[in-house]
Design a protein around this motif. Structure first.
Motif, PDB file in Angstrom:
ATOM      1  N   ASP A  42      -0.971  -3.649  -0.614  1.00 10.28           N
ATOM      2  CA  ASP A  42      -0.406  -3.470  -1.945  1.00 10.28           C
ATOM      3  C   ASP A  42      -1.432  -2.931  -2.938  1.00 10.28           C
ATOM      4  N   GLY A  43      -2.418  -2.154  -2.437  1.00 13.64           N
ATOM      5  CA  GLY A  43      -3.437  -1.579  -3.309  1.00 13.64           C
ATOM      6  C   GLY A  43      -4.507  -2.553  -3.748  1.00 13.64           C
ATOM      7  N   MET A  44      -4.568  -3.727  -3.072  1.00 15.19           N
ATOM      8  CA  MET A  44      -5.537  -4.759  -3.438  1.00 15.19           C
ATOM      9  C   MET A  44      -6.223  -5.320  -2.212  1.00 15.19           C
ATOM     10  N   GLU A  45      -7.333  -6.026  -2.450  1.00 15.18           N
ATOM     11  CA  GLU A  45      -8.050  -6.773  -1.421  1.00 15.18           C
ATOM     12  C   GLU A  45      -8.265  -8.187  -1.912  1.00 15.18           C
ATOM     13  N   TRP A  46      -8.117  -9.149  -1.016  1.00 10.58           N
ATOM     14  CA  TRP A  46      -8.415 -10.553  -1.295  1.00 10.58           C
ATOM     15  C   TRP A  46      -9.499 -10.952  -0.303  1.00 10.58           C
ATOM     16  N   PHE A  60      -9.902  -7.636  -5.482  1.00  7.37           N
ATOM     17  CA  PHE A  60     -10.409  -6.298  -5.785  1.00  7.37           C
ATOM     18  C   PHE A  60      -9.268  -5.289  -5.788  1.00  7.37           C
ATOM     19  N   HIS A  61      -9.499  -4.140  -6.412  1.00  7.83           N
ATOM     20  CA  HIS A  61      -8.652  -2.971  -6.178  1.00  7.83           C
ATOM     21  C   HIS A  61      -9.064  -2.437  -4.805  1.00  7.83           C
ATOM     22  N   HIS A  62      -8.128  -1.890  -4.046  1.00  2.87           N
ATOM     23  CA  HIS A  62      -8.425  -1.295  -2.750  1.00  2.87           C
ATOM     24  C   HIS A  62      -8.234   0.208  -2.871  1.00  2.87           C
ATOM     25  N   GLN A  63      -9.263   0.963  -2.524  1.00  6.93           N
ATOM     26  CA  GLN A  63      -9.225   2.417  -2.657  1.00  6.93           C
ATOM     27  C   GLN A  63      -8.428   3.054  -1.514  1.00  6.93           C
ATOM     28  N   THR A  64      -7.817   4.186  -1.776  1.00  9.27           N
ATOM     29  CA  THR A  64      -6.989   4.857  -0.775  1.00  9.27           C
ATOM     30  C   THR A  64      -7.762   5.275   0.462  1.00  9.27           C
ATOM     31  N   GLU A  65      -9.066   5.525   0.347  1.00  9.18           N
ATOM     32  CA  GLU A  65      -9.851   5.905   1.519  1.00  9.18           C
ATOM     33  C   GLU A  65     -10.316   4.691   2.317  1.00  9.18           C
ATOM     34  N   GLY A  66      -9.905   3.473   1.894  1.00  8.98           N
ATOM     35  CA  GLY A  66     -10.193   2.264   2.651  1.00  8.98           C
ATOM     36  C   GLY A  66     -11.370   1.447   2.179  1.00  8.98           C
ATOM     37  N   THR A  67     -11.983   1.837   1.078  1.00 15.66           N
ATOM     38  CA  THR A  67     -13.128   1.093   0.566  1.00 15.66           C
ATOM     39  C   THR A  67     -12.716   0.116  -0.524  1.00 15.66           C
ATOM     40  N   THR A  68     -13.615  -0.815  -0.801  1.00 16.03           N
ATOM     41  CA  THR A  68     -13.394  -1.800  -1.850  1.00 16.03           C
ATOM     42  C   THR A  68     -13.674  -1.173  -3.203  1.00 16.03           C
ATOM     43  N   GLY A  69     -12.767  -1.398  -4.143  1.00 13.59           N
ATOM     44  CA  GLY A  69     -12.922  -0.873  -5.495  1.00 13.59           C
ATOM     45  C   GLY A  69     -13.457  -1.931  -6.444  1.00 13.59           C
TER      46      GLY A  69
END
Length: 78
Positions: A42-46, A60-69
């Motif tokens: 959902d565009g986020m990381e926990w 966190f926000h999750h970036q479209t290329e798979g990295t942590t934002g």
């Protein structure tokens, strides 16, 4: 959490997490992490580290290329 908001995370299996934050529910799936448990969706990381009282969780926000934002919220379990 640092802002005073509350994050509620539930785990229906070792592979999934449901994260509730500011009235929204986000379904996430386990992802590779160097340490702790990391869930993405959902565009986020926990990302959590530790267990029980005093464990840490960061949303966190999750970036479209798979990295942590950028950090959305940092929390400590009580």
């Amino acid at each position: 959490c640092e802002s005073g908001h509350v994050i509620k995370a539930t785990y229906s299996s070792v592979d999934t997490a449901t994260v509730q934050y500011q009235g929204e529910t986000h379904e996430m799936h386990v992802a590779v992490s160097g340490s702790g448990a990391r869930y993405v969706g959902d565009g986020m990381e926990w990302w959590t580290k530790g267990s029980g009282s005093g464990s840490e969780g960061t949303l966190f926000h999750h970036q479209t290329e798979g990295t942590t934002g950028s950090v959305i919220e940092s929390c400590v379990a009580n």
